[in-house]
Design a protein around this motif. Structure first.
Motif, PDB file in Angstrom:
ATOM      1  N   TRP A 281       0.858  -1.196   0.000  1.00  0.00           N
ATOM      2  CA  TRP A 281       0.000   0.000   0.000  1.00  0.00           C
ATOM      3  C   TRP A 281       0.893   1.244   0.000  1.00  0.00           C
ATOM      4  O   TRP A 281       0.756   2.149   0.807  1.00  0.00           O
TER       5      TRP A 281
ATOM      6  N   GLU B 119       0.501   3.645   3.216  1.00  0.00           N
ATOM      7  CA  GLU B 119      -0.749   3.591   3.972  1.00  0.00           C
ATOM      8  C   GLU B 119      -0.701   2.363   4.887  1.00  0.00           C
ATOM      9  O   GLU B 119      -0.406   1.249   4.422  1.00  0.00           O
ATOM     10  N   ARG B 120      -0.931   2.605   6.184  1.00  0.00           N
ATOM     11  CA  ARG B 120      -0.844   1.537   7.196  1.00  0.00           C
ATOM     12  C   ARG B 120       0.562   0.906   7.216  1.00  0.00           C
ATOM     13  O   ARG B 120       0.719  -0.286   7.481  1.00  0.00           O
TER      14      ARG B 120
ATOM     15  N   ASN C 239      -0.337   1.388  -3.960  1.00  0.00           N
ATOM     16  CA  ASN C 239      -1.504   1.352  -3.095  1.00  0.00           C
ATOM     17  C   ASN C 239      -2.801   1.054  -3.853  1.00  0.00           C
ATOM     18  O   ASN C 239      -2.981   1.494  -4.989  1.00  0.00           O
ATOM     19  N   VAL C 240      -3.708   0.324  -3.165  1.00  0.00           N
ATOM     20  CA  VAL C 240      -5.005   0.036  -3.786  1.00  0.00           C
ATOM     21  C   VAL C 240      -5.863   1.307  -3.826  1.00  0.00           C
ATOM     22  O   VAL C 240      -6.755   1.434  -4.665  1.00  0.00           O
ATOM     23  N   ASN C 241      -5.605   2.246  -2.917  1.00  0.00           N
ATOM     24  CA  ASN C 241      -6.163   3.603  -3.080  1.00  0.00           C
ATOM     25  C   ASN C 241      -5.215   4.258  -4.074  1.00  0.00           C
ATOM     26  O   ASN C 241      -4.275   4.948  -3.713  1.00  0.00           O
TER      27      ASN C 241
ATOM     28  N   LYS D 196      -9.269  -1.850  -6.484  1.00  0.00           N
ATOM     29  CA  LYS D 196     -10.210  -1.505  -5.411  1.00  0.00           C
ATOM     30  C   LYS D 196     -11.216  -0.555  -6.050  1.00  0.00           C
ATOM     31  O   LYS D 196     -10.859   0.584  -6.390  1.00  0.00           O
TER      32      LYS D 196
ATOM     33  N   GLU E 122     -14.904   2.656  -0.205  1.00  0.00           N
ATOM     34  CA  GLU E 122     -14.277   3.759   0.549  1.00  0.00           C
ATOM     35  C   GLU E 122     -13.940   4.947  -0.361  1.00  0.00           C
ATOM     36  O   GLU E 122     -12.877   5.550  -0.276  1.00  0.00           O
TER      37      GLU E 122
ATOM     38  N   ARG F 172     -10.945  -6.645  -5.898  1.00  0.00           N
ATOM     39  CA  ARG F 172     -11.150  -6.769  -4.455  1.00  0.00           C
ATOM     40  C   ARG F 172     -12.628  -6.758  -4.083  1.00  0.00           C
ATOM     41  O   ARG F 172     -13.414  -5.992  -4.630  1.00  0.00           O
TER      42      ARG F 172
ATOM     43  N   PHE G  84     -13.625  -6.013  -1.070  1.00  0.00           N
ATOM     44  CA  PHE G  84     -13.742  -5.229   0.163  1.00  0.00           C
ATOM     45  C   PHE G  84     -14.653  -4.030  -0.093  1.00  0.00           C
ATOM     46  O   PHE G  84     -14.202  -2.920  -0.383  1.00  0.00           O
TER      47      PHE G  84
ATOM     48  N   LYS H 151     -10.890 -10.438   1.768  1.00  0.00           N
ATOM     49  CA  LYS H 151     -10.207 -10.373   3.054  1.00  0.00           C
ATOM     50  C   LYS H 151     -10.571 -11.582   3.910  1.00  0.00           C
ATOM     51  O   LYS H 151     -11.645 -12.174   3.735  1.00  0.00           O
TER      52      LYS H 151
ATOM     53  N   ASP I 231     -12.761  -6.210   8.678  1.00  0.00           N
ATOM     54  CA  ASP I 231     -11.544  -5.530   8.212  1.00  0.00           C
ATOM     55  C   ASP I 231     -10.316  -5.860   9.043  1.00  0.00           C
ATOM     56  O   ASP I 231      -9.908  -5.084   9.888  1.00  0.00           O
ATOM     57  N   PHE I 232      -9.716  -7.029   8.785  1.00  0.00           N
ATOM     58  CA  PHE I 232      -8.391  -7.379   9.336  1.00  0.00           C
ATOM     59  C   PHE I 232      -8.308  -7.213  10.855  1.00  0.00           C
ATOM     60  O   PHE I 232      -7.280  -6.812  11.380  1.00  0.00           O
TER      61      PHE I 232
ATOM     62  N   GLU J 203      -2.078  -3.081  11.131  1.00  0.00           N
ATOM     63  CA  GLU J 203      -2.923  -1.877  11.253  1.00  0.00           C
ATOM     64  C   GLU J 203      -3.799  -1.933  12.501  1.00  0.00           C
ATOM     65  O   GLU J 203      -4.016  -0.947  13.191  1.00  0.00           O
ATOM     66  N   TYR J 204      -4.330  -3.126  12.782  1.00  0.00           N
ATOM     67  CA  TYR J 204      -5.215  -3.281  13.947  1.00  0.00           C
ATOM     68  C   TYR J 204      -4.562  -4.146  15.017  1.00  0.00           C
ATOM     69  O   TYR J 204      -5.224  -4.630  15.927  1.00  0.00           O
TER      70      TYR J 204
ATOM     71  N   HIS K 141      -6.189   4.450  13.798  1.00  0.00           N
ATOM     72  CA  HIS K 141      -6.457   3.104  14.350  1.00  0.00           C
ATOM     73  C   HIS K 141      -5.424   2.726  15.411  1.00  0.00           C
ATOM     74  O   HIS K 141      -5.191   1.540  15.672  1.00  0.00           O
TER      75      HIS K 141
END
Ligand code: GCW
Length: 721
Positions: free
Chosen positions: A180, A188-189, A229-231, A308, A312, A345, A347, A381, A386-387, A414-415, A549
């Motif tokens: 990402w 990202e993350r 990144n997927v974004n 993606k 989002e 994806r 997601f 996923k 979300d993970f 991330e989490y 997060h």
């Protein structure tokens, strides 16, 4: 100053500087340490069986394999090892693909080539004119390279190389890292520094780090990388960036690693000057076809696109009244002539959909089962939210037999405590892979869906969101390297036990001493449950703070998107806590096979680890151990803190088994982990206590601060956001 005193000063200075340099290198070397084998008996046994290296063929891959063998063996056996183009002397280490082997060598092979695929390898003790040798071969040079890394793993883990007869091959075709990484160098993350890809200096400047990245991935069989990144930024698809991507593709190719890119669905507008990105529009279709041709001209083995879309805020076919099938199939047609794939994806969730977020991807995609082109694979996923530290497996895995589904795991944490918390993720991955979907009765596990065996799909895949950055140890935490390593080993063989992987990694990275391996392996294996306990026990989920997060935020309730608010997930009130996803609630359980829905629906049969994922229960609900839910929850939070303190006790006793730098790094990080485990415990229990109105049970430490204090904490510069 007399000479001896001068020399003494120089020596002290060297010793002062050397260790940190060496350890910095050790951090950098990952699991390819190739340190001198300490056990003289083992070392001399290896010495007696490895005389010289005999490479057959001189492709870039065979050259890389030969160089790796030389580097590995000279490090492990502490002696230079020469090349020799003959087998007149015994104990040659022969490497070459099947077509390079002469009749005499082939006579030693029975049916091994029939049982491996194009990426498989064979490591075998052979005889030539009554002389013993070792052969590393495969159908392709990449197979030979994988064989070389696995042969070196035998030495690194002090295993016997007597009478070897090893054949192995990957069970999944596409084994890939999703980076990402943004074009501005941020990730990202990402919690391990900046992006590895120095877009500013590419294509001319090829950092040694790119080659070491390729070596590390080849050593665990990862054969694909999505660079961005997927974004996504559409700029990656412009000639200016494709030239840079080409340079990376050329660097990775000898190591069997294909490059993929994320495709921003609106690229035809943003960099193509079109008025629309509608997948039905012929200009748009042509634009993607031309773009594909342009990419494949530069990178003939380009893997394809990861997308993606309509998630989002990312653009997608739904912006034009079309659906996922329309969007994916249009891109699939563009890359199909070149053998490319589209990883689309799943997601997706919407702030406008009042249904349970955990149900939305299934509802959106299952109706399309079988409608995607054959070079489209859906990337799903592991769980439906979300993970999270723990989620039941995504119901889509059991519901789309006519569509190839690939797994998307998150290796970056991330989490899961960013790169400050030691959490051995292959345990989490294994839990998902072993989950039974009951798609075709009992035993149809998730792994049989993603390895293609259950529904006989040709394309199979598994992706990990990378935890790699330009930190000297690549992953921010020395033990986060085990998550990259473990993902690769499970991608190659998703049936592999995470304990086996942990042991291999410890031996290769730190030490073969049993008194080190046993306790540290146990620490790694327990770390996955520990973080669930101190963050989200008994099925709680998505109660982290907003945006970054980082840290707990169960009180967050004011975000514009309801399904971004933690209160949406725990639904704590004076009666109880948890999300009723059973048939009396959102009925998300109905998205699983009937046998599973029945198990999840019933609190008596629902696994307690998923209890509050599927049920809203009274604070006085009796858990299996007789505790009330409130007491049980509080005790779980305390258990998590205790588990981290146990990890610290274990690690404190390991000082003599490794270099001081990495030992101290992990000690300091475990101090952060303990502090943050207490933070999660105290903040969550103080907040939930407002609803339960009950005292903390005996055994749970008093909170370190007030709830107001925890709610006041702000982290505007937390990493990765
Ligand atoms: O977990 C969420 C992350 C986003 C990420 C998104 C996704 C890349 O918070 O940062 O965006 O998932 O998976 O697309």
């Amino acid at each position: 100053m007399n000479q001896s005193f001068f020399l003494y000063i120089i020596l002290q200075l060297y010793l002062l500087i050397a260790p940190c340099n060496i350890s910095a290198q050790e951090d950098y070397k990952l699991w390819l340490q190739y340190k001198k084998i300490q056990d003289n008996k083992i070392a001399s046994n290896y010495q007696s069986k490895i005389y010289r290296i005999y490479p057959l063929g001189n492709s870039e891959t065979i050259q890389a394999a030969t160089k790796e063998l030389q580097q590995g063996i000279s490090g492990l056996l502490d002696r230079k090892i020469a090349l020799q183009q003959s087998t007149n002397t015994e104990n040659m280490l022969i490497l070459g693909n099947k077509s390079s082997l002469n009749e005499a060598i082939l006579k030693n092979i029975k049916n091994e080539f029939d049982i491996i695929n194009e990426e498989g390898y064979i490591i075998k003790s052979i005889q030539l004119k009554n002389k013993k040798h070792l052969l590393i071969t495969g159908k392709t040079d990449i197979g030979v390279l994988y064989g070389v890394f696995n042969f070196l793993k035998l030495l690194q883990t002090n295993q016997s190389i007597e009478n070897l007869a090893i054949t192995d091959a990957p069970k999944i075709n596409v084994r890939i890292l999703n980076h990402w990484d943004n074009l501005n160098g941020t990730i990202e993350r990402g919690y391990a520094g900046s992006s590895l890809w120095n877009w500013h200096k590419l294509p001319e400047f090829i950092d040694q780090r790119y080659i070491d990245y390729a070596r590390a991935n080849a050593s665990i069989g990862i054969n694909g990388t999505v660079l961005n990144n997927v974004n996504a930024s559409a700029l990656i698809l412009t000639p200016q960036y494709l030239e840079k991507v080409e340079a990376l593709a050329n660097t990775f190719r000898p190591y069997g690693i294909k490059v993929y890119l994320t495709a921003r669905f609106s690229a035809p507008i943003e960099i193509g000057g079109l008025k629309t990105a509608d997948p039905y529009d012929t200009e748009v279709i042509n634009w993607w076809e031309e773009k594909a041709k342009e990419i494949y001209l530069r990178i003939p083995d380009f893997g394809g696109f990861l997308v993606k879309a309509n998630s989002e805020g990312q653009p997608g076919p739904q912006n034009y009244g079309r659906n996922h099938v329309d969007g994916a199939n249009m891109l699939a047609d563009a890359v199909a002539p070149f053998g490319g794939i589209v990883m689309w994806r799943a997601f997706v969730y919407s702030e406008h959909d009042v249904n349970d977020r955990a149900k939305q991807a299934y509802s959106e995609f299952v109706p399309y089962d079988g409608q995607f082109k054959k070079n489209v694979i859906l990337q799903v996923k592991n769980g439906a939210i979300d993970f999270q530290p723990r989620e039941p497996f995504h119901p889509m895995f059991g519901a789309m037999p006519k569509t190839p589904l690939m797994m998307e795991f998150q290796i970056t944490q991330e989490y899961l405590g960013f790169s400050s918390h030691l959490v051995y993720l292959p345990k989490l991955f294994q839990e998902t892979l072993e989950s039974d979907t009951y798609q075709k009765g009992k035993g149809t596990t998730v792994v049989k869906i993603i390895d293609g065996s259950l529904n006989n799909h040709k394309i199979t895949g598994i992706a990990g969101v990378a935890n790699i950055g330009n930190d000297i140890n690549w992953t921010g935490h020395p033990f986060a390297q085990a998550n990259w390593y473990g993902f690769g080993r499970q991608a190659w063989n998703p049936y592999l036990d995470s304990e086996t992987i942990a042991e291999d990694w410890l031996r290769m990275t730190f030490s073969n001493e049993e008194n080190f391996i046993k306790p540290v392996k146990e620490m790694m294996l327990e770390s996955r449950e520990a973080i669930v306990n101190y963050m989200t026990p008994l099925g709680l989920h998505h109660i982290m703070d907003t945006g970054h997060h980082y840290g707990p935020g169960p009180w967050v309730s004011t975000l514009s998107r309801p399904e971004w608010n933690p209160v949406y997930y725990h639904k704590a009130d004076t009666k109880g806590i948890g999300f009723d996803r059973s048939k009396t609630g959102s009925n998300a359980t109905a998205q699983y096979a009937a046998e599973l829905a029945k198990i999840f629906d019933n609190t008596a049969s629902c696994p307690e680890k998923d209890l509050l994922w599927f049920h809203h229960l009274s604070w006085d609900y009796k858990l299996k151990n007789g505790e009330t839910l409130w007491n049980g929850l509080a005790l779980k939070y305390q258990e998590g803190v205790n588990q981290v303190e146990k990890m610290q006790t274990t690690w404190d006793q390991m000082k003599n088994y490794l270099d001081e730098t990495r030992f101290k790094e992990v000690q300091m990080l475990l101090n952060i982990q303990r502090k943050e485990a207490k933070w999660w415990r105290d903040a969550c229990l103080l907040y939930f206590q407002q609803f339960s109105g009950k005292e903390l049970p005996k055994g749970v430490e008093k909170p370190t601060q007030t709830l107001n204090y925890f709610q006041s904490l702000k982290f505007p510069f937390a990493p990765g956001n």
